[in-house]
Design an enzyme around this catalytic site. Structure first.
Site, PDB file in Angstrom:
ATOM      1  N   ALA A 159       7.383   1.716   0.694  1.00  0.00           N
ATOM      2  CA  ALA A 159       8.839   1.779   0.813  1.00  0.00           C
ATOM      3  C   ALA A 159       9.324   3.229   0.804  1.00  0.00           C
ATOM      4  O   ALA A 159       8.722   4.081   0.137  1.00  0.00           O
ATOM      5  CB  ALA A 159       9.488   0.998  -0.327  1.00  0.00           C
ATOM      6  N   PRO A 160      10.376   3.522   1.605  1.00  0.00           N
ATOM      7  CA  PRO A 160      11.260   2.608   2.339  1.00  0.00           C
ATOM      8  C   PRO A 160      10.784   2.191   3.720  1.00  0.00           C
ATOM      9  O   PRO A 160      11.539   1.592   4.477  1.00  0.00           O
ATOM     10  CB  PRO A 160      12.564   3.392   2.424  1.00  0.00           C
ATOM     11  CG  PRO A 160      12.128   4.817   2.483  1.00  0.00           C
ATOM     12  CD  PRO A 160      10.911   4.909   1.603  1.00  0.00           C
ATOM     13  N   GLY A 161       9.515   2.525   4.096  1.00  0.00           N
ATOM     14  CA  GLY A 161       8.943   1.876   5.260  1.00  0.00           C
ATOM     15  C   GLY A 161       8.642   2.720   6.474  1.00  0.00           C
ATOM     16  O   GLY A 161       8.289   2.171   7.518  1.00  0.00           O
ATOM     17  N   GLY A 162       8.752   4.036   6.387  1.00  0.00           N
ATOM     18  CA  GLY A 162       8.567   4.867   7.570  1.00  0.00           C
ATOM     19  C   GLY A 162       7.257   4.643   8.290  1.00  0.00           C
ATOM     20  O   GLY A 162       7.221   4.459   9.513  1.00  0.00           O
ATOM     21  N   LYS A 163       6.135   4.665   7.558  1.00  0.00           N
ATOM     22  CA  LYS A 163       4.829   4.518   8.197  1.00  0.00           C
ATOM     23  C   LYS A 163       4.643   3.109   8.746  1.00  0.00           C
ATOM     24  O   LYS A 163       4.034   2.922   9.797  1.00  0.00           O
ATOM     25  CB  LYS A 163       3.732   4.870   7.191  1.00  0.00           C
ATOM     26  CG  LYS A 163       3.748   6.320   6.771  1.00  0.00           C
ATOM     27  CD  LYS A 163       2.678   6.627   5.758  1.00  0.00           C
ATOM     28  CE  LYS A 163       2.875   5.855   4.460  1.00  0.00           C
ATOM     29  NZ  LYS A 163       4.167   6.166   3.801  1.00  0.00           N
ATOM     30  N   ASP A 180       4.813  -1.879  -2.541  1.00  0.00           N
ATOM     31  CA  ASP A 180       5.468  -0.840  -3.321  1.00  0.00           C
ATOM     32  C   ASP A 180       5.850  -1.447  -4.672  1.00  0.00           C
ATOM     33  O   ASP A 180       6.151  -2.636  -4.757  1.00  0.00           O
ATOM     34  CB  ASP A 180       6.714  -0.303  -2.615  1.00  0.00           C
ATOM     35  CG  ASP A 180       7.085   1.097  -3.104  1.00  0.00           C
ATOM     36  OD1 ASP A 180       6.723   2.071  -2.397  1.00  0.00           O
ATOM     37  OD2 ASP A 180       7.719   1.222  -4.153  1.00  0.00           O
ATOM     38  N   ASP A 207       1.613  -2.523  -7.595  1.00  0.00           N
ATOM     39  CA  ASP A 207       1.147  -1.158  -7.810  1.00  0.00           C
ATOM     40  C   ASP A 207      -0.094  -0.930  -6.945  1.00  0.00           C
ATOM     41  O   ASP A 207      -1.032  -1.737  -6.980  1.00  0.00           O
ATOM     42  CB  ASP A 207       0.804  -0.960  -9.286  1.00  0.00           C
ATOM     43  CG  ASP A 207       0.553   0.492  -9.647  1.00  0.00           C
ATOM     44  OD1 ASP A 207       0.122   1.265  -8.758  1.00  0.00           O
ATOM     45  OD2 ASP A 207       0.764   0.864 -10.810  1.00  0.00           O
ATOM     46  N   ASP A 224      -0.829   6.649   1.849  1.00  0.00           N
ATOM     47  CA  ASP A 224      -0.177   7.958   1.803  1.00  0.00           C
ATOM     48  C   ASP A 224       0.037   8.243   0.321  1.00  0.00           C
ATOM     49  O   ASP A 224       1.033   7.840  -0.273  1.00  0.00           O
ATOM     50  CB  ASP A 224       1.140   7.906   2.573  1.00  0.00           C
ATOM     51  CG  ASP A 224       1.802   9.271   2.702  1.00  0.00           C
ATOM     52  OD1 ASP A 224       1.226  10.250   2.199  1.00  0.00           O
ATOM     53  OD2 ASP A 224       2.893   9.352   3.276  1.00  0.00           O
ATOM     54  N   CYS A 277       0.850  14.637   1.939  1.00  0.00           N
ATOM     55  CA  CYS A 277       1.669  15.732   2.479  1.00  0.00           C
ATOM     56  C   CYS A 277       1.357  17.004   1.693  1.00  0.00           C
ATOM     57  O   CYS A 277       2.226  17.825   1.429  1.00  0.00           O
ATOM     58  CB  CYS A 277       3.156  15.396   2.446  1.00  0.00           C
ATOM     59  SG  CYS A 277       3.786  14.889   0.838  1.00  0.00           S
TER      60      CYS A 277
END
Length: 342
Positions: A159-163, A180, A207, A224, A277
């Site tokens: 969440a919030p779901g970009g990938k 999430d 989790d 990620d 990242c």
């Protein structure tokens, strides 16, 4: 800069506006960092407002010229990137529609569904509410393109779901389970899925360190992982003032466990993309090496990306530096060997 001056005038009058304008112009005129051999990491750190330990390790690991490009990029203005939703529109149609609303964009050489905003505010556009696009960094969009096309994808810490939405938009998966532990973030995820018209994206509360999912059942997994974020200092400048070597080591101590749990979800022959990242070796290469040494059913898998991403790919590793006008990312593709059980 113009927006900052307008805000200063609105809150403090012409005097405040003149001060802000002068300061910003002075910053804009700052000379580029010199990669000359005589420039010490300490000097580069002071000139760029970065922690000296980060500068030293970047110079050692990536070379002085690349380190200087990273430092300059971290201090450059941060643009907004959009992911075009092919279920609602196409890139050129959206670009023209936004331009008619005063929002100017340019295409990306990294993501075929990305537009980078150069002027205007797309968040005021009704096209956002109608699901024609969502906001996502170009580098984050590119991660989904590293996965081979599959059927059922698990997106951990999603969440919030970009990938998730990028994977669907690029046709990388037919169905996605988005895990999430934050109910608030999952509510946002569900709202985004409805807005974008992507019902095959299913949110699940849990989790990622103990996912409530059956082991060995999923042919694609993305993790990620939570990390130091040293690839995102342009968008998150406060990180440079709190990141420390001990904090990086602390995160690196939990990431192998997360990666091992993610690997346990893979079906034989399945692929796992581990991404951060972060630019730090401790959170990327060393994590992967540790897990591969312990999980004999896993092996590195050569990434076969589309043409624009090939310069950033070496074997099973993908690395995007912030000087590409994106966030910095490091990713590794792993595969569970078809003939070996966990």
């Amino acid at each position: 800069m113009d927006e900052a001056v307008r805000q200063a005038r609105a809150s403090g009058g012409d005097r405040a506006a003149k001060l802000v304008n002068a300061v910003l112009r002075r910053l804009a005129e700052r000379p580029a960092l010199s990669p000359a051999r005589g420039t010490s990491p300490a000097d580069l750190a002071r000139a760029s407002s970065h922690p000296e330990f980060l500068v030293r390790r970047w110079v050692e690991r990536f070379g002085r010229e690349q380190a200087c490009r990273i430092l300059e990029s971290d201090n450059a203005p941060s643009a907004m990137d959009l992911l075009v939703n092919p279920r609602r529109t196409d890139l050129e149609t959206l670009r023209a529609s936004l331009e008619s609303e005063g929002v100017k964009t340019e295409t990306s050489r990294i993501s075929p569904l990305a537009l980078t905003v150069t002027a205007g505010n797309p968040l005021r556009s009704p096209l956002l509410a109608e699901g024609h696009f969502t906001v996502q960094d170009v580098g984050a969009q590119a991660l989904s393109l590293l996965l081979p096309v599959g059927d059922l994808l698990v997106d951990l810490a999603a969440a919030p779901g970009g990938k998730t939405f990028a994977a669907i938009a690029f046709g990388r998966a037919r169905r996605v389970i988005a895990l999430d532990r934050s109910i608030v973030r999952l509510d946002r995820f569900a709202g985004n899925a409805r807005r974008l018209g992507m019902p095959e994206a299913r949110p699940v509360a849990g989790d990622f360190l103990s996912p409530p999912l059956p082991a060995g059942r999923f042919d694609r997994v993305i993790l990620d992982a939570p990390c130091s974020g040293t690839g995102t200092l342009r968008k998150n400048p406060e990180i440079r003032y709190r990141v420390t070597p001990s904090e990086i080591e602390k995160l690196a101590g939990t990431q192998p466990r997360a990666l091992a749990r993610a690997a346990s979800l893979l079906s034989p022959g399945g692929y796992l993309l581990y991404a951060t990242c972060s630019l730090e070796e401790e959170e990327n290469e060393r994590v992967v090496e540790k897990v591969l040494a312990e999980r004999l059913e896993l092996s590195p898998a050569e990434i076969e990306p589309p043409e624009p991403l090939r310069p950033f790919t070496t074997g099973a590793r993908f690395r995007l530096f912030p000087d590409e006008r994106t966030d910095g990312f490091t990713a590794h593709l792993l595969r569970r060997n078809p003939a070996i059980t966990a």
